[in-house]
Write an enzyme that holds these catalytic residues in place. Structure first.
Site, PDB file in Angstrom:
ATOM      1  N   SER A 121       1.862  50.988 107.940  1.00  0.00           N
ATOM      2  CA  SER A 121       2.636  50.681 107.446  1.00  0.00           C
ATOM      3  C   SER A 121       4.506  50.854 107.334  1.00  0.00           C
ATOM      4  O   SER A 121       4.675  50.938 108.762  1.00  0.00           O
ATOM      5  CB  SER A 121       2.964  51.060 105.586  1.00  0.00           C
ATOM      6  OG  SER A 121       3.490  50.213 105.170  1.00  0.00           O
ATOM      7  N   ASP A 175      -3.454  42.369 101.382  1.00  0.00           N
ATOM      8  CA  ASP A 175      -2.160  42.763 101.547  1.00  0.00           C
ATOM      9  C   ASP A 175      -1.359  42.441 100.558  1.00  0.00           C
ATOM     10  O   ASP A 175      -0.427  41.684 101.064  1.00  0.00           O
ATOM     11  CB  ASP A 175      -1.465  43.696 102.728  1.00  0.00           C
ATOM     12  CG  ASP A 175      -0.311  44.967 102.767  1.00  0.00           C
ATOM     13  OD1 ASP A 175      -0.040  45.382 102.149  1.00  0.00           O
ATOM     14  OD2 ASP A 175      -0.991  45.116 103.415  1.00  0.00           O
ATOM     15  N   HIS A 206      -3.657  46.739 100.776  1.00  0.00           N
ATOM     16  CA  HIS A 206      -2.666  47.441 101.676  1.00  0.00           C
ATOM     17  C   HIS A 206      -3.150  49.578 101.833  1.00  0.00           C
ATOM     18  O   HIS A 206      -3.369  49.789 101.182  1.00  0.00           O
ATOM     19  CB  HIS A 206      -1.469  47.761 101.020  1.00  0.00           C
ATOM     20  CG  HIS A 206      -0.404  48.247 102.055  1.00  0.00           C
ATOM     21  ND1 HIS A 206      -0.381  47.762 103.331  1.00  0.00           N
ATOM     22  CD2 HIS A 206      -0.110  49.456 101.927  1.00  0.00           C
ATOM     23  CE1 HIS A 206       1.396  48.636 103.676  1.00  0.00           C
ATOM     24  NE2 HIS A 206       1.001  49.697 103.071  1.00  0.00           N
TER      25      HIS A 206
END
Length: 228
Positions: A121, A175, A206
């Site tokens: 991320s 996600d 995610h």
């Protein structure tokens, strides 16, 4: 500019006298311990010894989270499904810190071309920029559920040294934090610049999943096993 970390990075070595290092950057609001448990699951027992380094982002207010203070590699001003508005100065501070970590590994006898930058991320966004703008060749990039935070900065500062760097990029199809579209935008930009990322998608939100971890391990083994 760079920040002074408040906590020493965590380290895990898969064997004695490692000749490879993986600097793995966590996501927003997590810390260096987040991916430490992944190392034994990568299946690297029969690979050359690696040192995994898990640094901690500094604590800072994050605008998109109402100014709440959390570990963050840079401030995110606003979120949109297809974009991010970020604090570029903070991003560059984190890149400077990553460069310090690389230099530290150089001082321990690990050449830059045996150092992988990995991140999840927000950490993956820093890994993308740091690796692709690094002045000397690095071993590879592992970019998980992430995006390129500033295409302009990347294009302007892309170095010839890392124009052919191996890239493992992966994203979850479900996600809802970093949209799959942002991952594919990053993929497209890298392909436009002449890179050939290995792209994977997984049926997950995610996060990471067991198949992804196995695929990362296989990619790392091929990378370190194929080197002379």
């Amino acid at each position: 500019m760079h920040f002074t970390p408040d906590t020493t990075p965590l380290e895990v070595e898969t064997g004695p006298n490692p000749q490879w290092s993986v600097i793995w950057l966590h996501g927003l609001g997590a810390d260096g311990s987040d991916f430490e448990p992944v190392v034994p699951e990568l299946g690297l027992a029969d690979a050359p010894a690696l040192r995994f380094i898990f640094p901690h982002a500094p604590l800072r207010p994050v605008t998109c989270n109402g100014g709440y203070v959390m570990r963050a590699w840079y401030d995110i001003i606003s979120l949109a499904p297809a974009s991010r508005q970020i604090d570029e100065a903070g991003l560059l501070e984190s890149r400077a810190y990553v460069r310090q970590l690389i230099e530290h590994e150089n001082g321990r006898g690990i050449a830059s071309d045996r150092i992988v930058l990995a991140g999840f991320s927000q950490g993956g966004a820093v890994a993308y920029l740091s690796a692709l703008t690094h002045p000397v060749p690095l071993a590879g990039i592992v970019a998980l559920s992430t995006y390129i935070p500033s295409a302009r900065l990347l294009v302007d500062e892309l170095t010839e040294a890392n124009r052919q760097i191996p890239v493992f990029a992966a994203h979850g199809t479900q996600d809802d934090v970093v949209a799959l579209e942002l991952g594919t935008q990053a993929l497209g930009l890298l392909q436009t610049l002449g890179l050939e990322p290995e792209w994977h998608t997984y049926d997950m939100p995610h996060s990471v999943c067991l198949q992804e971890v196995a695929d990362i391990g296989a990619w790392i083994k091929a990378l370190v096993g194929g080197a002379r």
